[in-house]
Design an enzyme around this catalytic site. Structure first.
Site, PDB file in Angstrom:
ATOM      1  N   SER A  57       8.115 -61.402  46.825  1.00  0.00           N
ATOM      2  CA  SER A  57       8.726 -62.583  46.966  1.00  0.00           C
ATOM      3  C   SER A  57       8.484 -63.304  45.648  1.00  0.00           C
ATOM      4  CB  SER A  57       7.752 -63.423  47.927  1.00  0.00           C
ATOM      5  OG  SER A  57       8.200 -62.974  49.165  1.00  0.00           O
ATOM      6  N   LYS A  60      11.829 -65.088  44.283  1.00  0.00           N
ATOM      7  CA  LYS A  60      12.282 -66.475  44.678  1.00  0.00           C
ATOM      8  C   LYS A  60      12.173 -67.275  43.526  1.00  0.00           C
ATOM      9  CE  LYS A  60      10.908 -65.747  49.590  1.00  0.00           C
ATOM     10  NZ  LYS A  60       9.793 -65.199  50.339  1.00  0.00           N
ATOM     11  N   SER A 111       6.621 -69.583  50.751  1.00  0.00           N
ATOM     12  CA  SER A 111       7.579 -68.270  50.742  1.00  0.00           C
ATOM     13  C   SER A 111       8.309 -67.836  51.872  1.00  0.00           C
ATOM     14  CB  SER A 111       6.497 -67.005  50.331  1.00  0.00           C
ATOM     15  OG  SER A 111       6.977 -65.945  49.739  1.00  0.00           O
TER      16      SER A 111
END
Length: 362
Positions: A57, A60, A111
């Site tokens: 993640s 991102k 997230s």
């Protein structure tokens, strides 16, 4: 991607050759790690820095950068069924309306994989077009060991990056005020949602700015953090690290203990002068347009060289760029700033009867 996943045991074999400016530095539990100073990009610690790996993640970070550069944070977006995703979630429901900025909080604090898809659809209309923007941005930033296949970081073929590339991206992202504000937020309430930032370092480490956590079973724990002290920002990245919180504290502490930001010339300092042709003033002083600075370690010292033309034509106005001040470390240029005029020099029109020819031969 060729041989993207190396066993952790390989780290020790190559560690000695990969370290940069890190004599006496702490070690880490990570497969790959990087610590750098954010403004200059100077690497203070590197461990398998360019190895291409799954990143989970922390992807991102790029999703947020693309959204801020190509979208309108105040733009409304209506959630659709196409935004639903597995894994970590902001718990969006089809039909509800949020702004792009609210989606970015859900993206970076909790997230949300659903928030990532919603951001992509809001900004680019479809996921494929958004991913194309992600890869275009990576290429522009010189992220040569990076390829994105989705906006949320779920494991996928052709989706990978390196610790060095992610550190470069984070340093770039932190120059954006909106990004810094979002990732440094510990918690926020959006509608009836209470979002708490997953990044423990915001509370554990003095001066921490955020940035992003990540985890999948294949990628392991990934973490990007940043902290600011005494006007210097350090960015830390670890990939596949089972002890990432402690490793980031140790690496940031190390960086702040061995590195200092040196100002070779403050903004406004007069560093040179230049002759002015046909000007009301024969010469004007030149000053540094902004601070000329660079992070140094130990007894390192900077050498400053001012590069200017021999002369310039009038008129000259204050703030006009005329030269460059360059800082060198051990003979290598490491930083530069424009030199600008600190005073005016108006153009003087000489009358024909007052010319030298009239005076000599009149």
């Amino acid at each position: 991607m060729s041989r993207p996943f190396f066993r952790r045991a390989l780290c020790a074999a190559v560690l000695a050759g990969m370290l940069t400016c890190q004599a006496g530095a702490v070690g880490t539990s990570a497969v790959s790690a990087v610590l750098l100073e954010g403004e200059s990009g100077r690497v203070l610690y590197a461990q398998n820095a360019d190895e291409e790996r799954l990143i989970a993640s922390i992807t991102k970070i790029m999703t947020a950068v693309v959204a801020l550069e190509h979208g309108d944070v105040n733009a409304p977006y209506t959630v659709t069924a196409e935004d639903m995703a597995e894994g970590s979630s902001m718990y969006l429901t089809p039909g509800e309306e949020l702004t792009l900025e609210e989606l970015l909080y859900g993206l970076m604090l909790v997230s949300g994989n659903d928030a990532a898809l919603a951001v992509a659809h809001c900004v680019a209309g479809d996921e494929a077009s958004f991913v194309e923007l992600m890869n275009e941005t990576a290429a522009r930033l010189g992220m040569t060991h990076t390829s994105f296949a989705n906006p949320n970081g779920l494991d996928a073929e052709g989706h990978y990056s390196s610790a060095a590339d992610m550190a470069k991206l984070a340093a770039y992202a932190l120059k954006k005020e909106a990004f810094r504000r979002i990732v440094s937020t510990t918690s926020i309430t959006i509608g009836e949602r209470y979002l708490a930032n997953h990044n423990k370092l915001l509370k554990l480490y003095d001066g921490c700015l955020g940035v992003k956590t990540g985890y999948t079973k294949a990628a392991g724990r990934t973490l990007v953090s940043a902290a600011e002290r005494d006007g210097m920002t350090l960015v830390c990245v670890t990939l596949c690290d089972g002890d990432d919180w402690n490793d980031h504290v140790s690496l940031l502490d190390y960086g702040f203990s061995v590195c200092r930001m040196e100002t070779a010339a403050p903004a406004g300092r007069i560093l040179a002068s230049v002759q002015v042709r046909c000007g009301s003033s024969a010469q004007v002083p030149l000053m540094a347009d902004r601070e000329l600075r660079y992070p140094l370690m130990g007894d390192e010292r900077l050498t400053v060289v001012a590069e200017t033309p021999v002369s310039v034509p009038a008129p000259v106005v204050p703030g006009q760029v005329i030269g460059t001040a360059r800082a060198y470390l051990d003979g290598e240029e490491v930083a530069s700033v424009p030199l600008v005029a600190a005073a005016p020099s108006a153009r003087v029109e000489f009358q024909e009867e007052n010319s030298i020819f009239e005076r000599l031969f009149g």
